[in-house]
Design a protein around this motif. Structure first.
Motif, PDB file in Angstrom:
ATOM      1  N   MET A   1       0.807  -1.113   0.072  1.00  0.00           N
ATOM      2  CA  MET A   1       0.162   0.121  -0.170  1.00  0.00           C
ATOM      3  C   MET A   1       1.055   1.288  -0.191  1.00  0.00           C
ATOM      4  SD  MET A   1      -2.988   1.139   2.660  1.00  0.00           S
ATOM      5  CE  MET A   1      -2.019   1.588   4.094  1.00  0.00           C
ATOM      6  N   GLN A   2       0.387   2.283  -1.030  1.00  0.00           N
ATOM      7  CA  GLN A   2       1.281   3.560  -1.003  1.00  0.00           C
ATOM      8  C   GLN A   2       0.677   4.353   0.173  1.00  0.00           C
ATOM      9  OE1 GLN A   2       1.850   4.946  -5.017  1.00  0.00           O
ATOM     10  NE2 GLN A   2       0.500   3.247  -5.497  1.00  0.00           N
ATOM     11  N   THR A   3       1.308   4.037   1.391  1.00  0.00           N
ATOM     12  CA  THR A   3       0.562   4.887   2.510  1.00  0.00           C
ATOM     13  C   THR A   3       0.589   6.068   2.508  1.00  0.00           C
ATOM     14  OG1 THR A   3       1.684   2.937   3.883  1.00  0.00           O
ATOM     15  CG2 THR A   3       0.745   4.629   5.166  1.00  0.00           C
ATOM     16  N   GLU A   4       1.424   7.089   2.325  1.00  0.00           N
ATOM     17  CA  GLU A   4       1.233   8.451   2.320  1.00  0.00           C
ATOM     18  C   GLU A   4       0.281   9.029   1.327  1.00  0.00           C
ATOM     19  OE1 GLU A   4       5.119  10.307   2.274  1.00  0.00           O
ATOM     20  OE2 GLU A   4       5.916   9.242   4.141  1.00  0.00           O
ATOM     21  N   LYS A   5       0.348   8.328   0.124  1.00  0.00           N
ATOM     22  CA  LYS A   5      -0.605   8.779  -0.953  1.00  0.00           C
ATOM     23  C   LYS A   5      -2.160   8.382  -0.568  1.00  0.00           C
ATOM     24  CE  LYS A   5       2.280   8.441  -5.006  1.00  0.00           C
ATOM     25  NZ  LYS A   5       2.647   8.004  -6.300  1.00  0.00           N
ATOM     26  N   VAL A   6      -2.187   7.129   0.233  1.00  0.00           N
ATOM     27  CA  VAL A   6      -3.532   6.854   0.701  1.00  0.00           C
ATOM     28  C   VAL A   6      -4.088   7.869   1.702  1.00  0.00           C
ATOM     29  CG1 VAL A   6      -4.821   5.167   2.271  1.00  0.00           C
ATOM     30  CG2 VAL A   6      -3.348   4.487   0.279  1.00  0.00           C
ATOM     31  N   ILE A   7      -3.125   8.405   2.728  1.00  0.00           N
ATOM     32  CA  ILE A   7      -3.542   9.299   3.629  1.00  0.00           C
ATOM     33  C   ILE A   7      -3.597  10.672   3.013  1.00  0.00           C
ATOM     34  CG2 ILE A   7      -2.115  11.014   5.430  1.00  0.00           C
ATOM     35  CD1 ILE A   7      -0.610   8.570   6.128  1.00  0.00           C
ATOM     36  N   ASP A   8      -3.042  11.071   2.168  1.00  0.00           N
ATOM     37  CA  ASP A   8      -3.370  12.289   1.300  1.00  0.00           C
ATOM     38  C   ASP A   8      -4.714  12.193   0.701  1.00  0.00           C
ATOM     39  OD1 ASP A   8      -1.096  13.578   2.154  1.00  0.00           O
ATOM     40  OD2 ASP A   8       0.160  13.177   0.159  1.00  0.00           O
ATOM     41  N   HIS A   9      -5.112  10.990   0.225  1.00  0.00           N
ATOM     42  CA  HIS A   9      -6.325  10.815  -0.712  1.00  0.00           C
ATOM     43  C   HIS A   9      -7.717  10.730   0.357  1.00  0.00           C
ATOM     44  CE1 HIS A   9      -9.414   9.101  -3.214  1.00  0.00           C
ATOM     45  NE2 HIS A   9      -9.666   8.292  -2.399  1.00  0.00           N
ATOM     46  N   ILE A  10      -7.207  10.286   1.680  1.00  0.00           N
ATOM     47  CA  ILE A  10      -8.401  10.406   2.688  1.00  0.00           C
ATOM     48  C   ILE A  10      -8.534  11.742   3.305  1.00  0.00           C
ATOM     49  CG2 ILE A  10      -9.053   9.818   4.933  1.00  0.00           C
ATOM     50  CD1 ILE A  10      -7.639   6.883   4.340  1.00  0.00           C
ATOM     51  N   VAL A  11      -7.476  12.500   3.203  1.00  0.00           N
ATOM     52  CA  VAL A  11      -7.411  13.780   3.949  1.00  0.00           C
ATOM     53  C   VAL A  11      -8.434  14.903   2.942  1.00  0.00           C
ATOM     54  CG1 VAL A  11      -6.156  15.821   4.645  1.00  0.00           C
ATOM     55  CG2 VAL A  11      -5.580  13.562   5.399  1.00  0.00           C
ATOM     56  N   ASN A  12      -7.985  14.619   1.771  1.00  0.00           N
ATOM     57  CA  ASN A  12      -8.460  15.323   0.692  1.00  0.00           C
ATOM     58  C   ASN A  12      -9.833  15.138   0.568  1.00  0.00           C
ATOM     59  OD1 ASN A  12      -6.198  16.895  -0.009  1.00  0.00           O
ATOM     60  ND2 ASN A  12      -5.528  15.412  -1.695  1.00  0.00           N
ATOM     61  N   TRP A  13     -10.561  13.822   0.720  1.00  0.00           N
ATOM     62  CA  TRP A  13     -11.652  13.378   0.630  1.00  0.00           C
ATOM     63  C   TRP A  13     -12.608  13.796   1.811  1.00  0.00           C
ATOM     64  CZ3 TRP A  13     -14.703  10.285   4.060  1.00  0.00           C
ATOM     65  CH2 TRP A  13     -15.949   9.871   3.375  1.00  0.00           C
ATOM     66  N   LEU A  14     -12.000  13.879   2.754  1.00  0.00           N
ATOM     67  CA  LEU A  14     -12.868  14.604   4.004  1.00  0.00           C
ATOM     68  C   LEU A  14     -12.890  16.068   3.738  1.00  0.00           C
ATOM     69  CD1 LEU A  14     -10.714  12.647   6.944  1.00  0.00           C
ATOM     70  CD2 LEU A  14     -13.228  12.580   6.522  1.00  0.00           C
ATOM     71  N   LYS A  15     -11.526  16.687   3.401  1.00  0.00           N
ATOM     72  CA  LYS A  15     -12.087  18.077   3.294  1.00  0.00           C
ATOM     73  C   LYS A  15     -13.044  18.369   2.305  1.00  0.00           C
ATOM     74  CE  LYS A  15      -9.087  22.285   3.165  1.00  0.00           C
ATOM     75  NZ  LYS A  15      -7.692  22.782   2.819  1.00  0.00           N
ATOM     76  N   ASP A  16     -12.896  17.781   1.085  1.00  0.00           N
ATOM     77  CA  ASP A  16     -13.823  18.129   0.014  1.00  0.00           C
ATOM     78  C   ASP A  16     -15.463  17.732   0.318  1.00  0.00           C
ATOM     79  OD1 ASP A  16     -14.200  18.501  -2.831  1.00  0.00           O
ATOM     80  OD2 ASP A  16     -14.800  16.649  -2.985  1.00  0.00           O
ATOM     81  N   TYR A  17     -15.566  16.738   1.046  1.00  0.00           N
ATOM     82  CA  TYR A  17     -17.030  16.167   1.418  1.00  0.00           C
ATOM     83  C   TYR A  17     -17.381  17.218   2.410  1.00  0.00           C
ATOM     84  CZ  TYR A  17     -21.021  13.642   2.934  1.00  0.00           C
ATOM     85  OH  TYR A  17     -22.295  13.049   3.299  1.00  0.00           O
ATOM     86  N   ALA A  18     -16.602  17.772   3.539  1.00  0.00           N
ATOM     87  CA  ALA A  18     -17.178  18.760   4.224  1.00  0.00           C
ATOM     88  C   ALA A  18     -17.308  20.176   3.773  1.00  0.00           C
ATOM     89  CB  ALA A  18     -16.134  19.047   5.595  1.00  0.00           C
ATOM     90  N   THR A  19     -16.553  20.576   2.862  1.00  0.00           N
ATOM     91  CA  THR A  19     -16.729  21.629   2.116  1.00  0.00           C
ATOM     92  C   THR A  19     -17.816  21.882   1.370  1.00  0.00           C
ATOM     93  OG1 THR A  19     -14.253  22.064   2.135  1.00  0.00           O
ATOM     94  CG2 THR A  19     -15.488  23.466   0.780  1.00  0.00           C
TER      95      THR A  19
END
Length: 262
Positions: A1-19
């Motif tokens: 698993m590309q761990t750091e990219k997965v982290i970035d993906h989840i963080v961006n998903w969370l921010k986009d959803y909330a916004t």
């Protein structure tokens, strides 16, 4: 698993959803376990407001200590993190004294364990309501879609599920990169719903590594007769829980009225 990219993906998903939802941030129940620690750190990395909530109900001190350690560390690292402590023990005790008891100690204990989770869900939604936050779920893929190891309308009652597509082992991979305290990474996973030291493995009868294996085998179309010994035992446990807990994983059944009756 590309761990750091997965982290970035989840963080961006969370921010986009909330916004897009025009929401101010997230509220998360902090248990002292790996899943809530990872989820709250991911939410914190969005830069949006994050409210970490302790909700002890006759909680083991070790769990309380880990929760406090994580929240303290998170507040030091992220200016957008705040915390709240709501002691639900008196509420729980009042509830117990107000409802009928059961002749079955097993059923009584399980019902009360689920009640703890539902009191916490109610608290999180209260706080989410007054702050315009989303309730962030902490369930992982094995719990949510494998064995259904959560309380319906308890810790399963959430607005969004950031880590529900990650296996438990993958959650641990993220925890290392996210600098989750070692005390949490090293602790045996537990739901903390019974007021004692029993672990998830004690309750389920198999470790998360074993359950991940069984989940993979199930997806490959394997059957009980394909295995022997411990593998067969684990596969049987997984298959049984996956079957009996489908009511948690599928939409609520709706009785559709035929048009000729309307």
């Amino acid at each position: 698993m590309q761990t750091e990219k997965v982290i970035d993906h989840i963080v961006n998903w969370l921010k986009d959803y909330a916004t897009k939802a025009n929401i101010n941030g997230f509220v998360i129940g902090i248990s002292g376990g790996i899943d809530s620690a990872v989820t709250s750190t991911l939410c914190a990395k969005t830069g949006l407001q994050v409210l970490c909530v302790e909700m002890p109900i006759h909680q083991a001190q070790s769990q309380v200590n880990r929760a406090k350690e994580h929240i303290s560390q998170l507040k030091e690292r992220f200016k957008n993190v705040s915390d709240s402590r709501v002691d639900l023990t008196p509420v729980f005790e009042e509830f117990k004294s107000s409802v009928p008891q059961s002749d079955s100690e097993v059923k009584l204990n399980l019902s009360l364990a689920n009640t703890r989770a539902r009191l916490r869900m109610t608290t999180l939604y209260y706080l989410a309501g007054i702050h315009d936050y989303l309730v962030a779920g902490t369930g992982n893929k094995v719990e949510d879609f494998g064995v259904g190891f959560y309380t319906k309308y308890g810790d399963g009652g959430v607005d969004i599920s950031p880590i529900a597509d990650l296996l438990k082992s993958e959650v641990y991979e993220l925890a290392k990169i996210l600098l989750v305290p070692d005390s949490i990474q090293d602790a045996a996973p537990t739901d903390g719903l019974f007021g004692d030291s029993r672990s998830d493995e004690d309750q389920i009868g198999a470790s998360y590594d074993e359950l991940e294996w069984a989940m993979k085998m199930k997806d490959l179309g394997k059957k009980n007769d394909d295995f022997s010994g411990r593998e067969k035992e684990v596969f049987t446990i997984y298959s049984h829980l996956n079957t009996v807990n489908q009511h948690k994983m599928t939409p609520i059944p709706v009785c559709e009225i035929p048009l000729n009756l309307i």
